[in-house]
Design a protein around this motif. Structure first.
Motif, short mmCIF file in Angstrom:
data_model
loop_
_atom_site.label_atom_id
_atom_site.label_comp_id
_atom_site.label_asym_id
_atom_site.label_seq_id
_atom_site.Cartn_x
_atom_site.Cartn_y
_atom_site.Cartn_z
N THR A 252 36.41 35.61 50.49
CA THR A 252 36.79 36.96 50.09
C THR A 252 36.17 37.98 51.03
N ARG A 272 35.86 43.91 44.79
CA ARG A 272 36.76 43.45 45.84
C ARG A 272 36.89 41.93 45.83
N SER A 273 35.77 41.25 45.64
CA SER A 273 35.80 39.78 45.62
C SER A 273 36.63 39.26 44.46
N GLU A 276 40.26 39.71 45.10
CA GLU A 276 40.75 38.75 46.09
C GLU A 276 40.89 37.36 45.48
N LEU A 277 39.93 36.97 44.64
CA LEU A 277 39.97 35.64 44.03
C LEU A 277 41.13 35.48 43.07
N ARG A 279 44.11 36.80 43.47
CA ARG A 279 45.41 36.76 44.15
C ARG A 279 46.01 35.37 43.98
N SER A 282 44.84 32.62 46.52
CA SER A 282 43.43 32.32 46.38
C SER A 282 43.13 31.63 45.05
#
Length: 456
Positions: A252, A272-273, A276-277, A279, A282
């Motif tokens: 990420t 943010r992480s 992203e995870l 998505r 991911s």
């Protein structure tokens, strides 16, 4: 069981497969880079380039036809990709000769065990082992070549190379544990994974033990312990899941904002992480990975030994580079090493295990320091791509593995018998490196008046 064909056929097959691998390297070099270029015949043609032909996709031969795009990409643009494909074919063939025909990863280990020189062919490992290691290492060399070329071009290593490479390494370790680096050892009990080698020696010479070739497990040179086994033992499962989680989170975004304080920066980084995870792509990597680890742990056996070794190698291989990145940032007050080098070492550790990465970590800086210092003297620029030196050190350690990992008195293998003392020694080394970097920064500022600013 895989059987090796006659040498000339094996070399021919390896060279042809290497040509295809070279075509992938060229595609990855231009398609996965940050600044993508439509040079590979497997990419769409440039808008100002003439139409592509089917023959353009033939390795080596196709680049002679693609010379017609010189007005778009520059004169001689086709020479490097042409050499890449030829080099990759030669690399695959040479690796096949060394690992399968010459048994170069094992012969010196056998000599160390018997305590003397051996004629070729006296002690021979089954072809199923040598072919498995060859396939694994040829794929690793190919991925490292792509990463190195991109790093030379842009000083960055894309996740598009290292993420699929790491997943491929985990799959190989689970499905084909003997694709890990080989470890020759005398065992009184049959190991979880390994093949017994027929020894033309008197029984008393073996002291009641048998000679086995095992995959290099995470506890080597010691035998595989019961507490790290599959179901119902849960210790190994939690270790494996934790290693995979660290790698998954490391993919990420990792930009830390300091201007509004540590707490605010951590909150932004965490948000943010998580985004992203979650998505789809991911999340799919995470869910499938955790489920696959649990399934292989439940099955246990050699597959679990291989997978857990690769998972620990993935994190163990990157931990030192990650630590150097943090220490270097604090000592130099700027980005000392890109995170692409960390993910590159994760991929290498997944293929080879954590023990070889220690050799790689200490070998790589020699070439990097010489080139970096020379560049700084003449250009006052100490920024060099470090990934290619990690890859070069990996190739050296892999090819000469039998010399790095043998059972002779005073050999490097004795280092790994230190147990939990070894991480302490490595930690001290990282701290000493930080002190050296601070001294280097002060020398630069005193002599050249270089002003360093803390990078955000």
């Amino acid at each position: 069981m895989m059987l090796a064909p006659p040498l000339w056929i094996g070399l021919l097959i390896a060279a042809v497969a290497g040509l295809a691998a070279g075509a992938y390297v060229n595609w990855a070099t231009y398609a996965l880079a940050w600044n993508r270029r439509l040079i590979s015949p497997w990419s769409p043609p440039h808008e100002r380039a003439p139409a592509r032909r089917l023959s353009d996709r033939i390795p080596v031969w196709g680049w002679f036809g693609l010379r017609r795009e010189a007005k778009v990409h520059g004169a001689g643009f086709w020479l490097r990709p042409l050499c890449v494909e030829i080099t990759t074919a030669g690399m695959w063939a040479a690796l096949y000769w060394w690992e399968v025909e010459r048994q170069g990863l094992l012969h010196h280990q056998f000599e160390a065990l018997v305590g003397g020189a051996l004629q070729p062919g006296v002690l021979v490992a089954p072809e199923s082992i040598t072919l498995a290691t060859f396939v694994s290492h040829a794929l690793l060399m190919t991925l490292m070549l792509a990463a190195s070329l991109i790093d030379f071009d842009e000083k960055t290593i894309p996740d598009g190379v290292t993420t699929p490479g790491t997943l491929l390494a985990l799959l190989l370790a689970a499905a084909l544990p003997m694709s890990l680096l080989p470890h020759a050892a005398e065992r009184s009990l049959t190991p979880v994974a390994g093949v017994e080698i027929a020894v033309p020696l008197p029984p008393e010479a073996m002291k009641g033990s048998a000679l086995y070739v095992e995959p290099l497990s995470l506890v080597a040179p010691h035998p595989w312990p019961t507490w790290l086994g599959g179901a119902p033992q849960t210790t190994g499962l939690w270790i494996g899941l934790a290693c995979y989680a660290i790698w998954w989170i490391a993919l990420t975004p990792r930009i830390m904002r300091w201007r509004r304080g540590l707490v605010f920066g951590l909150r932004v980084l965490t948000a943010r992480s998580l985004r992203e995870l979650l998505r789809p792509d991911s999340a799919l990597i995470g869910v499938c990975g955790f489920a696959g680890i649990a399934a292989i742990w439940y099955r246990g056996g050699a597959g679990w030994l291989g997978l857990l070794t690769a998972l620990v190698g993935m994190i163990g291989g990157s931990a030192m580079v990650w630590a150097v990145r943090i220490v270097g940032r604090v000592a130099l007050r700027k980005e000392a090493m890109g995170f692409g080098d960390v993910t590159l070492m994760m991929m290498i550790g997944a293929f080879l295990g954590w023990q070889p990465t220690i050799f790689i970590f200490f070998i790589a800086p020699f070439a990097g320091l010489v080139i970096g210092f020379t560049k700084f003297i003449f250009r006052r620029d100490d920024m060099i791509p470090y990934g290619p030196f990690l890859c070069l050190a990996t190739a050296v350690v892999t090819v000469w593995w039998a010399w790095f990992w043998n059972q002779e008195p005073g050999s490097y293998q004795s280092i790994f018998e230190l147990g939990w003392l070894l991480p302490s020694v490595l930690a001290i080394g990282v701290v000493m490196l930080g002190a050296m970097l601070v001294i280097w920064r002060n020398i630069k500022e005193a002599i050249w008046g270089v002003e360093e600013e803390w990078a955000e």
